[in-house]
Scaffold this motif. Structure first.
Motif, PDB file in Angstrom:
ATOM      1  N   ARG A  98      10.651  14.271   4.741  1.00  0.00           N
ATOM      2  CA  ARG A  98       9.565  14.811   3.932  1.00  0.00           C
ATOM      3  C   ARG A  98       8.420  15.304   4.793  1.00  0.00           C
ATOM      4  N   ARG A  99       7.585  16.154   4.221  1.00  0.00           N
ATOM      5  CA  ARG A  99       6.442  16.674   4.968  1.00  0.00           C
ATOM      6  C   ARG A  99       5.382  15.606   5.180  1.00  0.00           C
ATOM      7  N   PHE A 100       5.223  14.701   4.191  1.00  0.00           N
ATOM      8  CA  PHE A 100       4.148  13.720   4.265  1.00  0.00           C
ATOM      9  C   PHE A 100       4.615  12.362   3.749  1.00  0.00           C
ATOM     10  N   LEU A 101       3.984  11.326   4.275  1.00  0.00           N
ATOM     11  CA  LEU A 101       4.108   9.979   3.719  1.00  0.00           C
ATOM     12  C   LEU A 101       2.722   9.595   3.233  1.00  0.00           C
ATOM     13  N   LEU A 102       2.585   9.334   1.940  1.00  0.00           N
ATOM     14  CA  LEU A 102       1.287   9.063   1.338  1.00  0.00           C
ATOM     15  C   LEU A 102       1.136   7.579   1.035  1.00  0.00           C
ATOM     16  N   ALA A 103       0.008   7.014   1.447  1.00  0.00           N
ATOM     17  CA  ALA A 103      -0.262   5.603   1.183  1.00  0.00           C
ATOM     18  C   ALA A 103      -0.350   5.334  -0.314  1.00  0.00           C
ATOM     19  N   GLU A 104      -0.905   6.288  -1.048  1.00  0.00           N
ATOM     20  CA  GLU A 104      -1.097   6.101  -2.484  1.00  0.00           C
ATOM     21  C   GLU A 104       0.226   6.047  -3.232  1.00  0.00           C
ATOM     22  N   LYS A 105       1.169   6.897  -2.838  1.00  0.00           N
ATOM     23  CA  LYS A 105       2.446   6.963  -3.541  1.00  0.00           C
ATOM     24  C   LYS A 105       3.461   5.970  -3.011  1.00  0.00           C
ATOM     25  N   ASN A 106       3.354   5.609  -1.742  1.00  0.00           N
ATOM     26  CA  ASN A 106       4.333   4.721  -1.121  1.00  0.00           C
ATOM     27  C   ASN A 106       3.632   3.603  -0.348  1.00  0.00           C
ATOM     28  N   PRO A 107       2.926   2.711  -1.051  1.00  0.00           N
ATOM     29  CA  PRO A 107       2.138   1.681  -0.363  1.00  0.00           C
ATOM     30  C   PRO A 107       2.966   0.749   0.526  1.00  0.00           C
ATOM     31  N   ALA A 108       4.177   0.421   0.098  1.00  0.00           N
ATOM     32  CA  ALA A 108       5.007  -0.492   0.894  1.00  0.00           C
ATOM     33  C   ALA A 108       5.436   0.177   2.201  1.00  0.00           C
ATOM     34  N   GLN A 109       5.874   1.425   2.126  1.00  0.00           N
ATOM     35  CA  GLN A 109       6.296   2.127   3.335  1.00  0.00           C
ATOM     36  C   GLN A 109       5.105   2.434   4.235  1.00  0.00           C
ATOM     37  N   TRP A 110       3.958   2.706   3.634  1.00  0.00           N
ATOM     38  CA  TRP A 110       2.743   2.936   4.430  1.00  0.00           C
ATOM     39  C   TRP A 110       2.390   1.680   5.228  1.00  0.00           C
ATOM     40  N   ARG A 111       2.480   0.535   4.593  1.00  0.00           N
ATOM     41  CA  ARG A 111       2.193  -0.735   5.264  1.00  0.00           C
ATOM     42  C   ARG A 111       3.199  -0.978   6.390  1.00  0.00           C
ATOM     43  N   THR A 112       4.470  -0.690   6.119  1.00  0.00           N
ATOM     44  CA  THR A 112       5.493  -0.848   7.154  1.00  0.00           C
ATOM     45  C   THR A 112       5.223   0.076   8.334  1.00  0.00           C
ATOM     46  N   LEU A 113       4.788   1.304   8.050  1.00  0.00           N
ATOM     47  CA  LEU A 113       4.477   2.245   9.127  1.00  0.00           C
ATOM     48  C   LEU A 113       3.341   1.729   9.998  1.00  0.00           C
ATOM     49  N   LEU A 114       2.270   1.268   9.380  1.00  0.00           N
ATOM     50  CA  LEU A 114       1.121   0.785  10.148  1.00  0.00           C
ATOM     51  C   LEU A 114       1.485  -0.431  10.995  1.00  0.00           C
ATOM     52  N   ASP A 170      -8.045   7.647   7.056  1.00  0.00           N
ATOM     53  CA  ASP A 170      -9.074   7.907   6.044  1.00  0.00           C
ATOM     54  C   ASP A 170      -8.477   8.504   4.770  1.00  0.00           C
ATOM     55  N   ARG A 171      -7.554   9.421   4.933  1.00  0.00           N
ATOM     56  CA  ARG A 171      -6.942  10.079   3.770  1.00  0.00           C
ATOM     57  C   ARG A 171      -5.661   9.389   3.317  1.00  0.00           C
ATOM     58  N   GLY A 172      -5.173   8.447   4.112  1.00  0.00           N
ATOM     59  CA  GLY A 172      -3.960   7.738   3.722  1.00  0.00           C
ATOM     60  C   GLY A 172      -2.731   8.621   3.746  1.00  0.00           C
ATOM     61  N   VAL A 173      -2.568   9.385   4.837  1.00  0.00           N
ATOM     62  CA  VAL A 173      -1.428  10.286   4.939  1.00  0.00           C
ATOM     63  C   VAL A 173      -0.892  10.274   6.368  1.00  0.00           C
ATOM     64  N   SER A 221      -1.623  14.104 -16.857  1.00  0.00           N
ATOM     65  CA  SER A 221      -1.176  14.317 -18.225  1.00  0.00           C
ATOM     66  C   SER A 221      -0.578  15.715 -18.275  1.00  0.00           C
ATOM     67  N   ALA A 222       0.010  16.079 -19.398  1.00  0.00           N
ATOM     68  CA  ALA A 222       0.707  17.366 -19.487  1.00  0.00           C
ATOM     69  C   ALA A 222      -0.234  18.519 -19.137  1.00  0.00           C
ATOM     70  N   GLY A 223       0.065  19.191 -18.019  1.00  0.00           N
ATOM     71  CA  GLY A 223      -0.703  20.366 -17.624  1.00  0.00           C
ATOM     72  C   GLY A 223      -2.028  20.076 -16.947  1.00  0.00           C
ATOM     73  N   ARG A 224      -2.338  18.824 -16.671  1.00  0.00           N
ATOM     74  CA  ARG A 224      -3.598  18.473 -16.001  1.00  0.00           C
ATOM     75  C   ARG A 224      -3.284  17.715 -14.712  1.00  0.00           C
ATOM     76  N   TYR A 225      -3.863  18.194 -13.610  1.00  0.00           N
ATOM     77  CA  TYR A 225      -3.519  17.666 -12.293  1.00  0.00           C
ATOM     78  C   TYR A 225      -4.757  17.187 -11.542  1.00  0.00           C
ATOM     79  N   ARG A 226      -4.576  16.103 -10.824  1.00  0.00           N
ATOM     80  CA  ARG A 226      -5.605  15.623  -9.898  1.00  0.00           C
ATOM     81  C   ARG A 226      -5.272  16.151  -8.509  1.00  0.00           C
ATOM     82  N   ILE A 227      -6.253  16.715  -7.848  1.00  0.00           N
ATOM     83  CA  ILE A 227      -6.064  17.256  -6.499  1.00  0.00           C
ATOM     84  C   ILE A 227      -6.243  16.121  -5.503  1.00  0.00           C
ATOM     85  N   THR A 228      -5.294  15.949  -4.592  1.00  0.00           N
ATOM     86  CA  THR A 228      -5.367  14.852  -3.633  1.00  0.00           C
ATOM     87  C   THR A 228      -6.026  15.317  -2.337  1.00  0.00           C
ATOM     88  N   PRO A 229      -6.546  14.375  -1.536  1.00  0.00           N
ATOM     89  CA  PRO A 229      -7.167  14.734  -0.252  1.00  0.00           C
ATOM     90  C   PRO A 229      -6.224  15.419   0.722  1.00  0.00           C
TER      91      PRO A 229
END
Length: 223
Positions: free
Chosen positions: A54-70, A92-95, A189-197
């Motif tokens: 994958r292009r990125f590993l995100l702490a927010e989406k994959n907290p267990a793998q992020w912890r393992t990486l650190l 800082d951005r968790g990526v 929600s349907a059609g509404r997106y949060r922009i991530t850092p």
């Protein structure tokens, strides 16, 4: 010669022959599959594979793998360096993401192929980055967009002579789907997106300014 002397000579000749005391089987690393000679724990291997896939590993989406990486960052970096790939961890951005090592002094085999965003994806990304920057500038901790707003804005950057609205909307929705898959936006929600850092990592302030200026000049010329 006494029996004791004989025993000492026998032990000495055994040591000189390179005798090594056998290691108990329970101390051997467990194989994960037949013929496995790897030394990493299974969870660390999964993190390494994910970084390559994958292009990125995100702490927010994959907290267990992020912890393992650190916890295993040094060994993961070492394995990637063996492949001429650099690991970047933005705490800082968790990526975390990878970069192809390139050198003028060294003949480096290229493992990572560039997979650039297409026109629609780039235009959507510019708008997302602009909204994110604007909201952060006003003190907001998060930024959100609706698909209708996104379409209306991005369509203004398309060729004004292309009157196929449905095709343009289809391109934009496909772009949104890819950017969501990359973790740059998250559908709340349907059609509404949060922009991530992550948009700040993909599109720097300098690049955003450059692209925004080019799009503005292009629109003025079309008008």
């Amino acid at each position: 010669m006494s029996e004791g002397d004989g025993a000492d000579d026998e032990w000495s000749s055994g040591a000189e022959a390179g005798f090594i005391e056998p290691v108990p089987m329970e101390d051997d690393p467990a194989e994960l599959f037949a013929g496995d000679t790897g030394t990493l724990d299974v969870e660390v291997r999964r993190v390494l594979v994910r970084l390559l896939q994958r292009r990125f590993l995100l702490a927010e989406k994959n907290p267990a793998q992020w912890r393992t990486l650190l916890e295993n960052q040094q060994i993961v970096e070492s394995r990637l360096h063996d492949l001429f790939v650099r690991l970047v961890v933005d705490h800082d951005r968790g990526v975390a993401y990878k970069q192809q090592v390139r050198s003028a002094e060294l003949d480096v085999p290229i493992l990572l192929k560039d997979d650039p965003y297409n026109r629609a994806e780039t235009l959507v990304l510019v708008h997302l980055r602009s909204v994110f920057q604007r909201e952060r500038g006003t003190g907001e901790t998060s930024a959100r967009v609706d698909i209708e707003e996104l379409e209306q804005t991005v369509l203004t950057y398309f060729d004004p002579d292309d009157h196929n609205l449905a095709r343009g909307q289809h391109e934009i929705r496909n772009a949104v789907k890819r950017l969501a898959g990359d973790g740059l936006i998250a559908e709340e929600s349907a059609g509404r997106y949060r922009i991530t850092p992550l948009v700040e990592v993909v599109l720097s302030t300098e690049k955003l300014t450059e692209l925004s200026r080019w799009l503005h000049e292009r629109n003025e010329a079309a008008s």
